[in-house]
Write an enzyme that holds these catalytic residues in place. Structure first.
Site, PDB file in Angstrom:
ATOM      1  N   TYR A  24     -50.538  16.429  12.960  1.00  0.00           N
ATOM      2  CA  TYR A  24     -49.197  16.805  12.500  1.00  0.00           C
ATOM      3  C   TYR A  24     -48.191  15.701  12.837  1.00  0.00           C
ATOM      4  O   TYR A  24     -47.375  15.304  11.996  1.00  0.00           O
ATOM      5  CB  TYR A  24     -48.797  18.130  13.160  1.00  0.00           C
ATOM      6  CG  TYR A  24     -47.386  18.570  12.893  1.00  0.00           C
ATOM      7  CD1 TYR A  24     -46.989  18.992  11.624  1.00  0.00           C
ATOM      8  CD2 TYR A  24     -46.446  18.587  13.925  1.00  0.00           C
ATOM      9  CE1 TYR A  24     -45.692  19.404  11.387  1.00  0.00           C
ATOM     10  CE2 TYR A  24     -45.148  18.993  13.689  1.00  0.00           C
ATOM     11  CZ  TYR A  24     -44.767  19.406  12.422  1.00  0.00           C
ATOM     12  OH  TYR A  24     -43.480  19.809  12.188  1.00  0.00           O
ATOM     13  N   GLU A  27     -40.518  27.498  11.723  1.00  0.00           N
ATOM     14  CA  GLU A  27     -39.798  27.256  12.980  1.00  0.00           C
ATOM     15  C   GLU A  27     -39.360  28.574  13.601  1.00  0.00           C
ATOM     16  O   GLU A  27     -39.411  28.753  14.820  1.00  0.00           O
ATOM     17  CB  GLU A  27     -38.602  26.327  12.761  1.00  0.00           C
ATOM     18  CG  GLU A  27     -38.956  24.895  12.417  1.00  0.00           C
ATOM     19  CD  GLU A  27     -39.607  24.108  13.543  1.00  0.00           C
ATOM     20  OE1 GLU A  27     -39.601  24.564  14.712  1.00  0.00           O
ATOM     21  OE2 GLU A  27     -40.141  23.018  13.264  1.00  0.00           O
ATOM     22  N   TRP A  77     -46.501  25.405  19.015  1.00  0.00           N
ATOM     23  CA  TRP A  77     -46.500  24.934  17.634  1.00  0.00           C
ATOM     24  C   TRP A  77     -47.917  24.859  17.085  1.00  0.00           C
ATOM     25  O   TRP A  77     -48.153  25.082  15.901  1.00  0.00           O
ATOM     26  CB  TRP A  77     -45.794  23.580  17.539  1.00  0.00           C
ATOM     27  CG  TRP A  77     -45.613  23.114  16.134  1.00  0.00           C
ATOM     28  CD1 TRP A  77     -46.135  21.985  15.581  1.00  0.00           C
ATOM     29  CD2 TRP A  77     -44.889  23.766  15.076  1.00  0.00           C
ATOM     30  NE1 TRP A  77     -45.773  21.900  14.251  1.00  0.00           N
ATOM     31  CE2 TRP A  77     -45.006  22.976  13.917  1.00  0.00           C
ATOM     32  CE3 TRP A  77     -44.148  24.948  14.995  1.00  0.00           C
ATOM     33  CZ2 TRP A  77     -44.428  23.322  12.703  1.00  0.00           C
ATOM     34  CZ3 TRP A  77     -43.560  25.283  13.781  1.00  0.00           C
ATOM     35  CH2 TRP A  77     -43.708  24.469  12.659  1.00  0.00           C
TER      36      TRP A  77
END
Length: 196
Positions: A28, A50, A58
């Site tokens: 990522y 988010e 995450w």
């Protein structure tokens, strides 16, 4: 506090410390984080993810991302805005995503607010209007912020426009993720490469 600068991985490349080892987070970091995105669905996806990430890692969100894309119809704002109570219940029963009722309901609310925002230039334009000037130039982790005057202003404006789960910390993370400014540490091999 001195903070930590970029770390060099086994492949010889310097990266932001959170992406030091192989895996989904490094992928990522190297291919997406801090890259400018374009279009309403791309902005709605990042805003939604988010919000779902709040309180979680995450990597959890990244590992569930394809399922999120499927259940939210590719983050097509019109499709998600049309969701009703039955759709929320269906999503609450889907173990492939994060099953948090407030966040699921916020995703629907935010899709509706995104549709309404089109009359005033759209979500992308609103977010980009809050880009920091000058942009931050972090050298170590000690230089990294979690909020800014701009993310606070964006949060307030989105809330005024009917959005939910868009606090200033979440909006700062959004701005980093979608390349509103370059979030990479000076010395990271991705610094300066992410605008597209």
């Amino acid at each position: 506090m001195a903070g930590t600068g970029p770390v060099v991985g086994e492949d010889g490349l310097a990266r932001c410390p959170w992406a030091g080892g192989p895996g989904v987070m490094r992928d990522y970091h190297d291919t997406e984080w801090g890259c400018r995105v374009h279009g309403e669905s791309a902005y709605l996806e990042r805003l939604t993810l988010e919000a779902f990430q709040s309180g979680l890692s995450w990597s959890t969100i990244l590992n569930k991302r394809e399922a999120f894309r499927e259940v939210f119809h590719g983050f097509d704002a019109d499709a998600v805005a049309a969701f009703g109570p039955d759709d929320v219940e269906r999503l609450m029963g889907d173990a492939r995503i994060v099953r948090n009722r407030r966040k699921v309901e916020a995703a629907v609310t935010n899709a509706r607010a995104t549709v309404a925002l089109r009359a005033d230039g759209g979500l992308e334009r609103l977010v980009l209007a809050h880009a920091p000037q000058p942009a931050p130039v972090p050298h170590t982790t000690a230089d990294l912020a979690t909020t800014s005057p701009e993310s606070l202003a964006l949060s307030k404006e989105l809330k005024r426009r009917g959005f939910a789960h868009v606090g200033p910390t979440t909006m700062y993370a959004l701005m980093e993720a979608i390349g509103v400014f370059d979030p990479h540490l000076v010395g990271c091999h991705r610094r300066g490469l992410n605008v597209r």
